[in-house]
Design an enzyme around this catalytic site. Structure first.
Site, PDB file in Angstrom:
ATOM      1  N   CYS A   1     -23.034  -8.520  54.531  1.00  0.00           N
ATOM      2  CA  CYS A   1     -22.492  -9.108  53.350  1.00  0.00           C
ATOM      3  C   CYS A   1     -23.614  -9.206  52.315  1.00  0.00           C
ATOM      4  CB  CYS A   1     -22.378 -10.753  53.774  1.00  0.00           C
ATOM      5  SG  CYS A   1     -21.719 -11.743  52.707  1.00  0.00           S
TER       6      CYS A   1
ATOM      7  N   ARG B   1     -20.464  -7.196  59.923  1.00  0.00           N
ATOM      8  CA  ARG B   1     -20.085  -7.669  58.319  1.00  0.00           C
ATOM      9  C   ARG B   1     -21.648  -7.468  57.834  1.00  0.00           C
ATOM     10  NH1 ARG B   1     -19.455 -12.480  55.257  1.00  0.00           N
ATOM     11  NH2 ARG B   1     -19.224 -13.593  57.265  1.00  0.00           N
TER      12      ARG B   1
ATOM     13  N   ASP C   1     -18.868 -10.642  62.879  1.00  0.00           N
ATOM     14  CA  ASP C   1     -17.459 -10.996  62.634  1.00  0.00           C
ATOM     15  C   ASP C   1     -16.687 -10.091  61.838  1.00  0.00           C
ATOM     16  OD1 ASP C   1     -18.484 -11.304  60.262  1.00  0.00           O
ATOM     17  OD2 ASP C   1     -17.845 -13.641  60.075  1.00  0.00           O
TER      18      ASP C   1
ATOM     19  N   HIS D   1     -34.270  -8.484  49.133  1.00  0.00           N
ATOM     20  CA  HIS D   1     -33.297  -9.284  49.845  1.00  0.00           C
ATOM     21  C   HIS D   1     -31.988  -8.704  49.658  1.00  0.00           C
ATOM     22  CE1 HIS D   1     -31.252 -12.648  51.590  1.00  0.00           C
ATOM     23  NE2 HIS D   1     -30.610 -12.687  50.270  1.00  0.00           N
TER      24      HIS D   1
ATOM     25  N   HIS E   1     -26.798 -10.877  54.291  1.00  0.00           N
ATOM     26  CA  HIS E   1     -27.055 -11.015  55.663  1.00  0.00           C
ATOM     27  C   HIS E   1     -26.040 -10.319  56.390  1.00  0.00           C
ATOM     28  CE1 HIS E   1     -28.716 -14.667  53.744  1.00  0.00           C
ATOM     29  NE2 HIS E   1     -29.522 -14.735  54.807  1.00  0.00           N
TER      30      HIS E   1
ATOM     31  N   CYS F   1     -14.612 -12.615  51.566  1.00  0.00           N
ATOM     32  CA  CYS F   1     -15.722 -13.571  51.686  1.00  0.00           C
ATOM     33  C   CYS F   1     -16.217 -13.906  50.171  1.00  0.00           C
ATOM     34  CB  CYS F   1     -16.934 -13.549  52.552  1.00  0.00           C
ATOM     35  SG  CYS F   1     -17.807 -12.001  51.989  1.00  0.00           S
TER      36      CYS F   1
END
Length: 139
Positions: free
Chosen positions: A119, A117, A109, A102, A105, A65
């Site tokens: 990410c 995951r 998957d 932050h 996310h 990704c």
């Protein structure tokens, strides 16, 4: 866990512009541009804002990704999950439980054993290699 609270001005002084935009402004770095998306060294990833250890290289994998991806955090209590309805999508935002930075996310998957995951933006992390060296995005 004691929360880290700082003023906006204190965060701006401590962080680079990109780190501030991502961690305090809930931003996202462009894929394949962050320092750690393809790091394969053994070590620990800590929160760039407060230094809390969040992820290990043992749980990192190449999801394709363009962001660092982990199938689990070091400890689920170190990560806070919140519903994110921005950009006309429903996602699960992940934040550092200690300072509310932050991170990115989490998606359903990922690989086994969790199927998740995580990410994460490189700008929200600092990497400490197993041999003791710390790498930071603004070095």
């Amino acid at each position: 866990m004691d929360k880290v609270k700082k003023s906006d001005q204190e965060w701006r002084q401590q962080l680079t512009d990109e780190q501030y935009r991502v961690t305090r402004g809930k931003g996202t770095e462009r894929p394949f541009t962050g320092e750690y998306y393809d790091t394969k060294e053994a070590g620990v990833y800590v929160c760039v804002c407060c230094g809390e250890p969040l992820f290990t290289s043992e749980n990192k994998y190449d999801s394709g990704c363009g962001w660092p991806s982990f199938w689990a955090p070091m400890d689920k209590e170190k990560i806070t999950e919140e519903i994110d309805m921005s950009h006309m999508m429903v996602r699960t935002e992940i934040l550092c439980s200690k300072c509310d930075a932050h991170l990115g996310h989490v998606f359903d998957d990922g690989p086994q054993p969790t199927g998740q995951r995580y990410c994460v933006n490189s700008a929200s992390l600092r990497f400490h290699s197993a041999d003791g060296d710390a790498k930071q995005e603004d070095e």
